[in-house]
Scaffold this motif. Structure first.
Motif, PDB file in Angstrom:
ATOM      1  N   LEU A  35       0.829  -1.211   0.000  1.00  0.00           N
ATOM      2  CA  LEU A  35       0.000   0.000   0.000  1.00  0.00           C
ATOM      3  C   LEU A  35       0.859   1.254   0.000  1.00  0.00           C
ATOM      4  CD1 LEU A  35      -2.696  -1.079   2.612  1.00  0.00           C
ATOM      5  CD2 LEU A  35      -2.942  -1.039   0.118  1.00  0.00           C
ATOM      6  N   LYS A  36       1.921   1.225   0.781  1.00  0.00           N
ATOM      7  CA  LYS A  36       2.812   2.391   0.857  1.00  0.00           C
ATOM      8  C   LYS A  36       3.536   2.606  -0.468  1.00  0.00           C
ATOM      9  CE  LYS A  36       6.623   4.320   3.566  1.00  0.00           C
ATOM     10  NZ  LYS A  36       7.546   4.092   4.728  1.00  0.00           N
ATOM     11  N   GLU A  37       4.054   1.534  -1.043  1.00  0.00           N
ATOM     12  CA  GLU A  37       4.805   1.644  -2.298  1.00  0.00           C
ATOM     13  C   GLU A  37       3.928   2.109  -3.454  1.00  0.00           C
ATOM     14  OE1 GLU A  37       6.428  -2.216  -2.845  1.00  0.00           O
ATOM     15  OE2 GLU A  37       7.806  -2.067  -1.140  1.00  0.00           O
ATOM     16  N   ASN A  38       2.644   1.754  -3.424  1.00  0.00           N
ATOM     17  CA  ASN A  38       1.734   2.111  -4.513  1.00  0.00           C
ATOM     18  C   ASN A  38       0.817   3.278  -4.161  1.00  0.00           C
ATOM     19  OD1 ASN A  38       1.936  -0.202  -6.753  1.00  0.00           O
ATOM     20  ND2 ASN A  38       2.195  -1.154  -4.752  1.00  0.00           N
ATOM     21  N   ASN A  39       1.048   3.876  -3.012  1.00  0.00           N
ATOM     22  CA  ASN A  39       0.310   5.062  -2.579  1.00  0.00           C
ATOM     23  C   ASN A  39      -1.204   4.855  -2.642  1.00  0.00           C
ATOM     24  OD1 ASN A  39       0.150   7.714  -1.589  1.00  0.00           O
ATOM     25  ND2 ASN A  39      -0.085   8.553  -3.665  1.00  0.00           N
ATOM     26  N   ILE A  40      -1.651   3.739  -2.113  1.00  0.00           N
ATOM     27  CA  ILE A  40      -3.083   3.438  -2.056  1.00  0.00           C
ATOM     28  C   ILE A  40      -3.566   3.724  -0.646  1.00  0.00           C
ATOM     29  CG2 ILE A  40      -4.829   1.628  -2.300  1.00  0.00           C
ATOM     30  CD1 ILE A  40      -2.993   0.270  -4.322  1.00  0.00           C
ATOM     31  N   THR A  41      -4.427   4.714  -0.518  1.00  0.00           N
ATOM     32  CA  THR A  41      -4.812   5.190   0.808  1.00  0.00           C
ATOM     33  C   THR A  41      -6.306   5.096   1.104  1.00  0.00           C
ATOM     34  OG1 THR A  41      -4.983   7.457  -0.046  1.00  0.00           O
ATOM     35  CG2 THR A  41      -2.857   6.781   0.879  1.00  0.00           C
ATOM     36  N   GLU A  42      -7.129   4.902   0.095  1.00  0.00           N
ATOM     37  CA  GLU A  42      -8.570   4.808   0.337  1.00  0.00           C
ATOM     38  C   GLU A  42      -8.924   3.401   0.818  1.00  0.00           C
ATOM     39  OE1 GLU A  42     -11.296   7.239  -2.359  1.00  0.00           O
ATOM     40  OE2 GLU A  42      -9.651   6.746  -3.713  1.00  0.00           O
ATOM     41  N   TYR A  43      -9.783   3.342   1.809  1.00  0.00           N
ATOM     42  CA  TYR A  43     -10.122   2.039   2.369  1.00  0.00           C
ATOM     43  C   TYR A  43     -11.517   2.061   2.987  1.00  0.00           C
ATOM     44  CZ  TYR A  43      -8.830   4.216   6.825  1.00  0.00           C
ATOM     45  OH  TYR A  43      -8.749   5.046   7.902  1.00  0.00           O
ATOM     46  N   THR A  44     -12.037   0.875   3.226  1.00  0.00           N
ATOM     47  CA  THR A  44     -13.349   0.727   3.852  1.00  0.00           C
ATOM     48  C   THR A  44     -13.173   0.225   5.281  1.00  0.00           C
ATOM     49  OG1 THR A  44     -13.635  -1.586   3.188  1.00  0.00           O
ATOM     50  CG2 THR A  44     -14.300   0.105   1.591  1.00  0.00           C
ATOM     51  N   ALA A  45     -14.270   0.163   6.013  1.00  0.00           N
ATOM     52  CA  ALA A  45     -14.221  -0.274   7.406  1.00  0.00           C
ATOM     53  C   ALA A  45     -13.754  -1.720   7.540  1.00  0.00           C
ATOM     54  CB  ALA A  45     -15.596  -0.111   8.054  1.00  0.00           C
ATOM     55  N   SER A  46     -13.966  -2.526   6.515  1.00  0.00           N
ATOM     56  CA  SER A  46     -13.581  -3.939   6.574  1.00  0.00           C
ATOM     57  C   SER A  46     -12.091  -4.155   6.357  1.00  0.00           C
ATOM     58  CB  SER A  46     -14.355  -4.734   5.518  1.00  0.00           C
ATOM     59  OG  SER A  46     -13.920  -4.370   4.218  1.00  0.00           O
ATOM     60  N   GLY A  47     -11.410  -3.118   5.838  1.00  0.00           N
ATOM     61  CA  GLY A  47      -9.987  -3.258   5.558  1.00  0.00           C
ATOM     62  C   GLY A  47      -9.665  -3.397   4.083  1.00  0.00           C
ATOM     63  N   LEU A  48     -10.665  -3.245   3.205  1.00  0.00           N
ATOM     64  CA  LEU A  48     -10.431  -3.272   1.765  1.00  0.00           C
ATOM     65  C   LEU A  48      -9.837  -1.942   1.330  1.00  0.00           C
ATOM     66  CD1 LEU A  48     -10.893  -4.489  -1.120  1.00  0.00           C
ATOM     67  CD2 LEU A  48     -13.102  -3.310  -1.088  1.00  0.00           C
ATOM     68  N   PHE A  49      -8.721  -2.005   0.621  1.00  0.00           N
ATOM     69  CA  PHE A  49      -8.117  -0.802   0.057  1.00  0.00           C
ATOM     70  C   PHE A  49      -8.401  -0.771  -1.439  1.00  0.00           C
ATOM     71  CE2 PHE A  49      -6.127  -0.713   4.088  1.00  0.00           C
ATOM     72  CZ  PHE A  49      -5.607   0.563   4.284  1.00  0.00           C
ATOM     73  N   PHE A  50      -8.581   0.449  -1.981  1.00  0.00           N
ATOM     74  CA  PHE A  50      -8.911   0.549  -3.399  1.00  0.00           C
ATOM     75  C   PHE A  50      -8.417   1.870  -3.971  1.00  0.00           C
ATOM     76  CE2 PHE A  50     -12.351   2.520  -1.105  1.00  0.00           C
ATOM     77  CZ  PHE A  50     -12.744   3.602  -1.882  1.00  0.00           C
ATOM     78  N   SER A  51      -8.255   1.875  -5.273  1.00  0.00           N
ATOM     79  CA  SER A  51      -7.840   3.078  -5.986  1.00  0.00           C
ATOM     80  C   SER A  51      -8.494   3.051  -7.361  1.00  0.00           C
ATOM     81  CB  SER A  51      -6.313   3.120  -6.136  1.00  0.00           C
ATOM     82  OG  SER A  51      -5.907   4.225  -6.915  1.00  0.00           O
ATOM     83  N   LYS A  52      -9.266   4.086  -7.687  1.00  0.00           N
ATOM     84  CA  LYS A  52      -9.951   4.159  -8.980  1.00  0.00           C
ATOM     85  C   LYS A  52      -9.072   4.873 -10.000  1.00  0.00           C
ATOM     86  CE  LYS A  52     -14.695   4.048  -7.189  1.00  0.00           C
ATOM     87  NZ  LYS A  52     -16.019   4.710  -7.196  1.00  0.00           N
ATOM     88  N   SER A  53      -8.904   4.251 -11.164  1.00  0.00           N
ATOM     89  CA  SER A  53      -8.138   4.880 -12.248  1.00  0.00           C
ATOM     90  C   SER A  53      -9.054   5.552 -13.261  1.00  0.00           C
ATOM     91  CB  SER A  53      -7.266   3.837 -12.957  1.00  0.00           C
ATOM     92  OG  SER A  53      -8.048   2.780 -13.455  1.00  0.00           O
TER      93      SER A  53
END
Length: 208
Positions: A92-110
């Motif tokens: 997550l840090k290397e790919n700069n993905i910071t959006e997440y849900t309460a369950s722990g799912l991280f996502f990034s929309k292109s």
């Protein structure tokens, strides 16, 4: 009665190396064993035939082969879990993905749109590429057909994938990063190892 310590002298032959261990079951803790044997050619490791090794041994527990195997597997799985969690945060840090849900799912929309979002009972038609965090390919929707149809809200796909689809609108593309808790968990699934974090690159093509 058995003494609280023992002296064992073994020849270089490996066939007798287990003898002192068998004797430990009959003696009290804090046993001291002086054992002479070699696992390989003494000359290769700079030893002389008259050299002795001193081992201080305490008999802590006796387990069956099945119990021992289970305990080793437990230690290995715990180490694997820790490695998995660290790899997840590093990714997550290397790919700069910071959006997440309460369950722990991280996502990034292109790609974002103003299209409709899937509702429970609808069928979401998606295209996806699934991989491990290191980029090793796991599978694609192309292997299954033109699109992959998901009965949204019915729990028939991975929890993290279904949750991610619910965050998307028709025409959008997103990268979903599933911690193992939202994928296959602590159990192996086919060729997928336990504690596997997964990445899904998803396009929501249409809703029916």
């Amino acid at each position: 009665s058995y003494p609280s310590s023992l002296l064992v002298s073994c020849n270089i032959s490996s066939c007798v190396r287990l003898a002192p261990l068998k004797m430990l079951a009959a003696v009290t803790p804090a046993t001291i064993a002086v054992i002479r044997y070699y696992d390989q050619d003494p000359a290769k490791v700079g030893l002389k035939p008259e050299d002795y090794f001193r081992y201080e041994v305490k008999l802590v527990e006796v387990k069956t082969q099945e119990e021992f195997k289970a305990s080793i597997e437990g230690v290995q799985l715990e180490a694997l879990r820790e490695q998995s969690e660290q790899a997840f945060w590093d990714y997550l840090k290397e790919n700069n993905i910071t959006e997440y849900t309460a369950s722990g799912l991280f996502f990034s929309k292109s790609v974002t749109t103003q299209g409709a979002m899937p509702q429970k009972g609808q069928t979401a038609c998606i295209k996806f590429v699934a991989s491990y965090l290191d980029g090793v390919l796991l599978g694609t929707s192309d292997q299954l057909g033109e699109v992959y149809e998901v009965a949204y809200g019915e729990g028939k796909v991975l929890r993290g994938l279904e949750e991610g689809i619910g965050l998307m609108r028709v025409g959008e593309k997103a990268r979903l990063v599933l911690p193992y808790t939202l994928a296959y968990g602590s159990q192996a699934y086919g060729s997928i190892p336990p504690y596997s974090n997964l990445v899904f690159d998803v396009e929501l093509v249409e809703i029916k």
